[in-house]
Motif scaffolding. Structure first.
Motif, PDB file in Angstrom:
ATOM      1  N   GLN A 192      93.046  69.828   0.654  1.00 15.80           N
ATOM      2  CA  GLN A 192      92.816  71.241   0.941  1.00 15.80           C
ATOM      3  C   GLN A 192      92.327  71.973  -0.304  1.00 15.80           C
ATOM      4  OE1 GLN A 192      96.161  73.082   2.802  1.00 15.80           O
ATOM      5  NE2 GLN A 192      95.127  75.024   3.166  1.00 15.80           N
ATOM      6  N   TRP A 193      91.369  72.880  -0.088  1.00 14.65           N
ATOM      7  CA  TRP A 193      90.850  73.695  -1.177  1.00 14.65           C
ATOM      8  C   TRP A 193      91.611  75.013  -1.266  1.00 14.65           C
ATOM      9  CZ3 TRP A 193      87.491  72.186  -4.862  1.00 14.65           C
ATOM     10  CH2 TRP A 193      86.754  71.015  -4.616  1.00 14.65           C
ATOM     11  N   HIS A 194      91.876  75.454  -2.494  1.00 14.14           N
ATOM     12  CA  HIS A 194      92.576  76.713  -2.744  1.00 14.14           C
ATOM     13  C   HIS A 194      91.759  77.534  -3.729  1.00 14.14           C
ATOM     14  CE1 HIS A 194      96.357  75.155  -0.918  1.00 14.14           C
ATOM     15  NE2 HIS A 194      95.939  74.011  -1.418  1.00 14.14           N
ATOM     16  N   PHE A 195      91.788  78.848  -3.558  1.00 12.79           N
ATOM     17  CA  PHE A 195      91.097  79.768  -4.462  1.00 12.79           C
ATOM     18  C   PHE A 195      92.118  80.753  -5.026  1.00 12.79           C
ATOM     19  CE2 PHE A 195      88.878  83.787  -5.352  1.00 12.79           C
ATOM     20  CZ  PHE A 195      87.897  83.329  -6.221  1.00 12.79           C
ATOM     21  N   GLY A 196      92.160  80.873  -6.339  1.00 11.64           N
ATOM     22  CA  GLY A 196      93.108  81.806  -6.939  1.00 11.64           C
ATOM     23  C   GLY A 196      93.409  81.485  -8.380  1.00 11.64           C
TER      24      GLY A 196
END
Length: 325
Positions: free
Chosen positions: A170-174
């Motif tokens: 899973q990709w996460h942005f932050g």
């Protein structure tokens, strides 16, 4: 502190307290108010020409309640009007509620003077004096804090100081909050922040305070030994894939037991993450840019230390937790 109204007096006279009231009564006891006020006072405006500033203690209490209850500036102002227990804790009456701009300006004052780190240090100094931070061992870990990934905003772009990273499938942005906690108490002694794509091991030298004899970490910190140039006993988790390759037998059984022992100690580092995300409601970053969010995260970890240590601190003062409604 201003005189409370009849409505507030009636609220305070109830036989049982709500969970919010119990929480605030506990924080009233365990927060080192004098030390925190001493840190902020040199930067706070004094009475003189123009509008008289709100009492520093009241604004500090409002600021902490914002962090505890995950309230925006407008929501904090409205909550002070609506909820008597919050006004009582802040020492404010209905006739003297700070507006959202005043609340915003106080937070900006703390950010401009880099006082979040000083508040964190004062809280930890208080806990160390109470014998709750021993510094013989550290556990390091990091957590991703999501940021809005949409470009449907005024600038038409995502926050340039936040980045994406892949965890599992899973990709996460932050951003990432990196912490080191005391191996015995589980209290946070060091906090750093980066964009989410920063490797955990890159922050390990900044997380260790230099006095620990042992360090626990998950498999993302493999290679940390080469970065820390001093004698430390490392307990870094093995990769599950390496364990799966081992043939069944005594050696694998010993390895499993060793991994279980490391994991049982390492579990303490998850508690502060749970507190700031679940207890204090940090589901996503609140601000744009890494600096403002860093100040927010550091403040939350300072408050999480007080929350996790509250029972021991209250016991030292001979206090008993009140019953909830």
């Amino acid at each position: 502190m201003s005189q409370i109204s009849f409505a507030d007096a009636e609220q305070a006279g109830k036989r049982k307290k709500t969970r919010r009231e119990v929480f605030l009564s506990e924080m009233e006891l365990v927060v080192p108010w004098k030390a925190l006020l001493k840190v902020i006072e040199p930067h706070y405006p004094v009475a003189g020409r123009g509008r008289r500033p709100y009492p520093l203690q009241a604004m500090l209490r409002v600021h902490l309640m914002q962090n505890w209850f995950a309230l925006s500036d407008p929501a904090m102002e409205e909550a002070l009007y609506e909820i008597a227990s919050l006004r009582t804790f802040a020492g404010l009456g209905l006739e003297a509620i700070p507006d959202e701009t005043t609340i915003l300006n106080f937070r900006h004052l703390l950010e401009a003077s880099d006082l979040a780190e000083d508040i964190f240090k004062q809280v930890n100094a208080h806990l160390a004096r109470k014998g709750l931070l021993l510094k013989r061992g550290s556990i390091v870990d990091a957590t991703i804090i999501a940021a809005p990934s949409s470009t449907k905003n005024e600038s038409g772009e995502r926050d340039p100081e936040m980045h994406q990273t892949k965890k599992g499938n899973q990709w996460h942005f932050g951003m990432k909050a990196h912490i080191a906690v005391d191996a015995e108490s589980g209290l946070v002694h060091t906090v750093t922040t980066t964009a989410a794509n920063e490797a955990d091991v890159e922050q390990v030298t900044d997380l260790l305070h230099g006095k620990e004899e042992q360090v626990w970490a998950d498999s993302g910190y493999r290679g940390a030994q080469a970065r820390v140039k001093r004698d430390v006993q490392w307990h870094i988790a093995g990769r599950p894939s390496d364990m799966a390759k081992m043939p069944e037998g005594r050696a694998k059984a010993r390895a499993r037991k060793n991994e279980y022992e490391k994991a049982s100690v390492r579990a303490k580092v998850e508690h502060p993450f749970r507190v700031i995300k679940q207890q204090f409601g940090l589901a996503k970053v609140r601000f744009k840019g890494l600096a403002k969010n860093t100040a927010h995260v550091i403040t939350l970890f300072a408050l999480s230390n007080l929350w996790m240590a509250r029972k021991k601190l209250m016991a030292m003062m001979g206090q008993v937790r009140p019953q909830t409604a």
